[in-house]
Design a protein around this motif. Sequence first.
Motif, PDB file in Angstrom:
ATOM      1  N   GLU A  19       0.814  -1.217   0.000  1.00 15.24           N
ATOM      2  CA  GLU A  19       0.000   0.000   0.000  1.00 15.24           C
ATOM      3  C   GLU A  19       0.849   1.271   0.000  1.00 15.24           C
ATOM      4  N   THR A  20       2.039   1.227  -0.576  1.00 19.99           N
ATOM      5  CA  THR A  20       2.928   2.388  -0.612  1.00 19.99           C
ATOM      6  C   THR A  20       2.337   3.498  -1.476  1.00 19.99           C
ATOM      7  N   VAL A  21       2.354   4.719  -0.938  1.00 20.79           N
ATOM      8  CA  VAL A  21       1.921   5.901  -1.679  1.00 20.79           C
ATOM      9  C   VAL A  21       3.175   6.493  -2.307  1.00 20.79           C
ATOM     10  N   ARG A  22       3.431   6.136  -3.558  1.00 22.58           N
ATOM     11  CA  ARG A  22       4.675   6.504  -4.209  1.00 22.58           C
ATOM     12  C   ARG A  22       4.825   8.013  -4.324  1.00 22.58           C
ATOM     13  N   GLY A  23       5.962   8.508  -3.862  1.00 25.00           N
ATOM     14  CA  GLY A  23       6.243   9.934  -3.936  1.00 25.00           C
ATOM     15  C   GLY A  23       5.999  10.677  -2.648  1.00 25.00           C
ATOM     16  N   MET A  24       5.283  10.071  -1.685  1.00 26.43           N
ATOM     17  CA  MET A  24       5.078  10.702  -0.386  1.00 26.43           C
ATOM     18  C   MET A  24       6.152  10.200   0.563  1.00 26.43           C
ATOM     19  N   PRO A  25       7.091  11.078   0.996  1.00 21.64           N
ATOM     20  CA  PRO A  25       8.186  10.615   1.855  1.00 21.64           C
ATOM     21  C   PRO A  25       7.675   9.970   3.136  1.00 21.64           C
ATOM     22  N   GLY A  26       8.464   9.041   3.642  1.00 19.82           N
ATOM     23  CA  GLY A  26       8.133   8.387   4.902  1.00 19.82           C
ATOM     24  C   GLY A  26       8.771   9.093   6.079  1.00 19.82           C
ATOM     25  N   ALA A  27       8.927   8.354   7.178  1.00 23.73           N
ATOM     26  CA  ALA A  27       9.489   8.928   8.395  1.00 23.73           C
ATOM     27  C   ALA A  27      10.998   9.104   8.247  1.00 23.73           C
ATOM     28  N   ARG A  28      11.540  10.088   8.960  1.00 26.30           N
ATOM     29  CA  ARG A  28      12.984  10.256   9.016  1.00 26.30           C
ATOM     30  C   ARG A  28      13.568   9.293  10.046  1.00 26.30           C
ATOM     31  N   LEU A  44      -2.961  15.791   2.139  1.00 19.78           N
ATOM     32  CA  LEU A  44      -1.731  16.567   2.239  1.00 19.78           C
ATOM     33  C   LEU A  44      -0.776  15.890   3.204  1.00 19.78           C
ATOM     34  N   GLY A  45       0.499  15.932   2.882  1.00 19.15           N
ATOM     35  CA  GLY A  45       1.531  15.418   3.766  1.00 19.15           C
ATOM     36  C   GLY A  45       2.631  16.443   3.926  1.00 19.15           C
ATOM     37  N   LEU A  46       3.158  16.594   5.132  1.00 18.07           N
ATOM     38  CA  LEU A  46       4.177  17.602   5.449  1.00 18.07           C
ATOM     39  C   LEU A  46       5.318  16.925   6.182  1.00 18.07           C
ATOM     40  N   VAL A  47       6.556  17.116   5.687  1.00 22.43           N
ATOM     41  CA  VAL A  47       7.710  16.502   6.338  1.00 22.43           C
ATOM     42  C   VAL A  47       8.946  17.335   6.037  1.00 22.43           C
ATOM     43  N   ASP A  48       9.915  17.328   6.951  1.00 23.00           N
ATOM     44  CA  ASP A  48      11.198  18.004   6.755  1.00 23.00           C
ATOM     45  C   ASP A  48      12.225  17.028   6.220  1.00 23.00           C
ATOM     46  N   ARG A  49      13.134  17.552   5.421  1.00 23.76           N
ATOM     47  CA  ARG A  49      14.202  16.744   4.853  1.00 23.76           C
ATOM     48  C   ARG A  49      15.464  17.599   4.702  1.00 23.76           C
ATOM     49  N   THR A  50      16.581  16.927   4.477  1.00 26.49           N
ATOM     50  CA  THR A  50      17.815  17.593   4.084  1.00 26.49           C
ATOM     51  C   THR A  50      18.163  17.117   2.686  1.00 26.49           C
ATOM     52  N   LEU A  69      14.960  21.476   3.974  1.00 30.28           N
ATOM     53  CA  LEU A  69      13.776  21.611   3.138  1.00 30.28           C
ATOM     54  C   LEU A  69      12.535  21.194   3.911  1.00 30.28           C
ATOM     55  N   THR A  70      11.426  21.797   3.556  1.00 27.49           N
ATOM     56  CA  THR A  70      10.120  21.279   3.935  1.00 27.49           C
ATOM     57  C   THR A  70       9.441  20.808   2.658  1.00 27.49           C
ATOM     58  N   LEU A  71       8.968  19.582   2.671  1.00 22.12           N
ATOM     59  CA  LEU A  71       8.278  19.012   1.521  1.00 22.12           C
ATOM     60  C   LEU A  71       6.787  18.959   1.813  1.00 22.12           C
ATOM     61  N   VAL A  72       6.003  19.593   0.979  1.00 19.34           N
ATOM     62  CA  VAL A  72       4.548  19.551   1.079  1.00 19.34           C
ATOM     63  C   VAL A  72       4.038  18.753  -0.112  1.00 19.34           C
ATOM     64  N   SER A  73       3.462  17.589   0.158  1.00 23.63           N
ATOM     65  CA  SER A  73       2.963  16.711  -0.899  1.00 23.63           C
ATOM     66  C   SER A  73       1.448  16.664  -0.864  1.00 23.63           C
ATOM     67  N   TRP A  74       0.840  16.435  -2.006  1.00 24.99           N
ATOM     68  CA  TRP A  74      -0.616  16.319  -2.062  1.00 24.99           C
ATOM     69  C   TRP A  74      -1.014  15.353  -3.162  1.00 24.99           C
ATOM     70  N   THR A 128       4.619  17.279  -5.272  1.00 29.04           N
ATOM     71  CA  THR A 128       5.343  17.801  -4.124  1.00 29.04           C
ATOM     72  C   THR A 128       5.858  19.205  -4.398  1.00 29.04           C
ATOM     73  N   LEU A 129       5.734  20.044  -3.386  1.00 33.36           N
ATOM     74  CA  LEU A 129       6.295  21.392  -3.386  1.00 33.36           C
ATOM     75  C   LEU A 129       7.492  21.398  -2.438  1.00 33.36           C
ATOM     76  N   ARG A 130       8.655  21.829  -2.944  1.00 32.10           N
ATOM     77  CA  ARG A 130       9.872  21.896  -2.146  1.00 32.10           C
ATOM     78  C   ARG A 130      10.059  23.326  -1.654  1.00 32.10           C
TER      79      ARG A 130
END
Length: 668
Positions: A558-567, A583-589, A605-610, A625-627
Motif C-alpha cells: 500500500e505504498t503511496v509513491r512519492g510521499m516521503p516516509g518517516a525520518r 496533504l503530507g508535510l515533512v522536513d528533509r535535508t 527543506l520542507t516538503l509539502v505533498s498532495w 510535491t512542493l519543495r
Amino acid sequence: MFGFQWRPRALFVALACVLSACGGGGGGGGGGTDAGTGGTPPGTPATTSLMPPASTPGETLAADASVYRPFAAGGTWRYRGVQTQPNVAQPVVYDTVTQQLATSVASQVIETTSNAGNSGNDQTTLVLDAGTITANDHLDLAPGVRVPVPRIELKSPVRAGEQYNLIDRRIEDMGTDVDGDKRNDAADIAAYARVVGIETVALPTLPSIQAIRVDTTLMTRIRISTTGQWSPVIRIEARAWYAQGLGLVQLQTELPTADLSGVTRNVETLVSFEGPASGYGASPASVATVPLTSAVFPGQTVSGSSIVAAVPMGDQALLFANRSADGLTVYRMNASGGISGVQHHLGLNNQPRSGFYLRVGSEAVAVNGFGPLVTRFDASGNLLGTVAALPLSRPGRQGDASVLGAAAQGGNLALLWSRGTADGSATELVMGRFALDGTPVGAQAVVFTGGSVDRTSFAFSGGRLVAAWSGRATSIGALDIQVAAWAPDSGDLRQTVLLSGASQATYRLAPTVVPLDEGAALMWARDLRTGDPLPESAGLRLDAQFNPVRGGATLDDETVRGMPGARTDSGSPAFQGQGQRMLGLVDRTGPLWPDVPAYPVNRTLTLVSWWDAGAGPLSGATVKTLRVGVEASEFNALRMLVPVGDRLLLLGGDSALTVRTLWLPGSR
C-alpha cells in the motif's frame, strides 16, 4: 521579464573584426542578391529580407491568449535562473523577480524585472488589444539611437505554428561607427515569434505543468561603410512557455558572447507566483509581528516555540501560544499571514501541545487532559467559557478516563477516550458527542474492550466518527491495529482489524485517520509491525461504506509513491485532508535545486505533498510535491500547515514565527 539581453556595440565591433579578418567578406544570408558573397545589396530597401516565410497555422491551442498571459497588477513572479557560459565549468544560479504595476489604462500594465538574464533590471509595458498581448520593447543600438520593437507574445486565438512578425527593418544610420572611418554604419534587424505547441515544463520546486511554447528569434547584421560589405547574421534565440492562469513559467535565451566565440544560455524557471487573489507555489518567509497599534504586546515578534496549536477559522486562523507563565495568548492571523489581533487570557497557562484544538461550529475549542477540560473561544480569540469536567468515566470510577482524540461533528464536540470497565479489569475505547456546554448528545459507542490501548487517531470523516488504534486484547496479548467507523445518528458501527500481532517493540503506532468528504483514509510512515521508518509513506482508503480499498495482498503493497516516509531521527510526516485531497508535510535535508547538480546539497527543506483520493487504492495515487527551502534554525522546530481561505499557511521557526503562503493547484 521577457526581453532580449542586448549588447549591440560589443557584438557589432566583434562583427567588424570578423569582416576585417576575412578580408571584407562574410555571408549574411538572405540580405540581398549578393549578401552571401559579401557584396553590397543594391538599393536601400526598408526591409531586410531576413524574415522567413510564415507557415500555415494549425490547431487552436487556446481561444483566449490572456488566460496564458494574465494581467495581474500587484502580482509578483519569482524565478530561479541558471546561466551557463563557454569555458566556465559551473553554472551560475541566480534569482530574478518580476512584478506588474497598474497604469491608468485598464488594458496595460508595467512589468518590471529585477535581474533579467542575470544582467540587471528591465522594464516594459504590456498591452492587451483586440486579443493580442504585446510588449512595447526596444533595442538600444547606440547612445541616443533606440529602435522600438512592439513584441507580440501571444495572439487570440493561439494557434500552433502561427508566426508573429515583430520587426523587419534596415537602419542606414545605426548611430555607431564600428570600422573607425568616421562614418556611422548600417544595420539590418529582423525578429519573429512562432507558436510551437503545448509542452510539459519541469519546474524546480513545483510539479511539472502544461504550457504553450513560443520561440522568438532576433537576427541582425551590419554593413560597414569602409567596404560596403555585410557581416554574418547574428541570431539571438528565446523560448518562452506560458501556463494557464500563471503566465510565463519558463524562459530560455541563447545569445552570442561578446567576442562571438560561443553562446551564453540563461534558463529562468518559475518558483512562485503571488497575485492579488490567487497564486502558485510558496511565497518567501515573513516574520509574524504584532502590530504597533495592538493594545496587547504591540510590536513584539511572535515566538515560534510558544505556539501550541493553530485552528483554521475560515478566512483567518487562531494561534494559541504559551508565551508567558501567567496565561494563554491567542493570536488572530489573516490570510496573508499577518497578525490582525491579540487576546491574552490570564490564568489559562500551561496549555499542552498534546491537547486538541479544533473548530466546532463558529467557535474554537481546546480540549486538554486536565482542568478545565474544555475551553471555548470565539472567532476573535475572546474567552467564551470553560467546562471543568465531562461524564466520561463509568459510575463509581470517576477520574480514570483519558481523552485521546477530538473532532467536530456539526455543532457538537466529538471525543474519543479510554476508561476502565465497570469492574476495572479491562480498558474500553469509547466514542461520544457533547454539546459545547458539556451536555452529552445521544448514545455512546464502545469500540474496543481489552488489556490496553497504546496509540490512537481520530477524525470526523465521510459522515462518521472514525478511530484507528493499536491495542491488546489482554495485558500480555499481541498488539492489534484496528479501525472503527461509527455513525452516531443511526448507531451503525463498522469495525476492521487492520493488522494482527503487530510489533512488541517500543515504537508502537497507529495509522493517522485523514478526513475526507467521502469515506476516510489511513496513513502511516513507519512499518506497522516493526516501527522502522518507511522510505515512502503508505496508506489505505476506506470507501463510502468504510470498507478498505486494497492495492495489494498485504499492507506492504500500500505504498503511496512519492510521499516521503518517516525520518530516521524520529521525525514523521503530518497528514491532513481537504475534501478528497490529502496533504503530507515533512522536513528533509537535500538539494533545493535537484536539477542543478553543482548547487550545494546541504540545504534544509520542507516538503509539502498532495494527492487526490480517487476511486482506487491510495497506492495508485499521483503524488505531487512542493519543495520549500527553509533556514537551518527552522529545521526540527515548529511546523504547521494551516488552511486559511483559498490558501495554506506554512508556519515554522523557533525564536521567531515564520509564515509562508502556499498556493497549490486546485486551491487557487
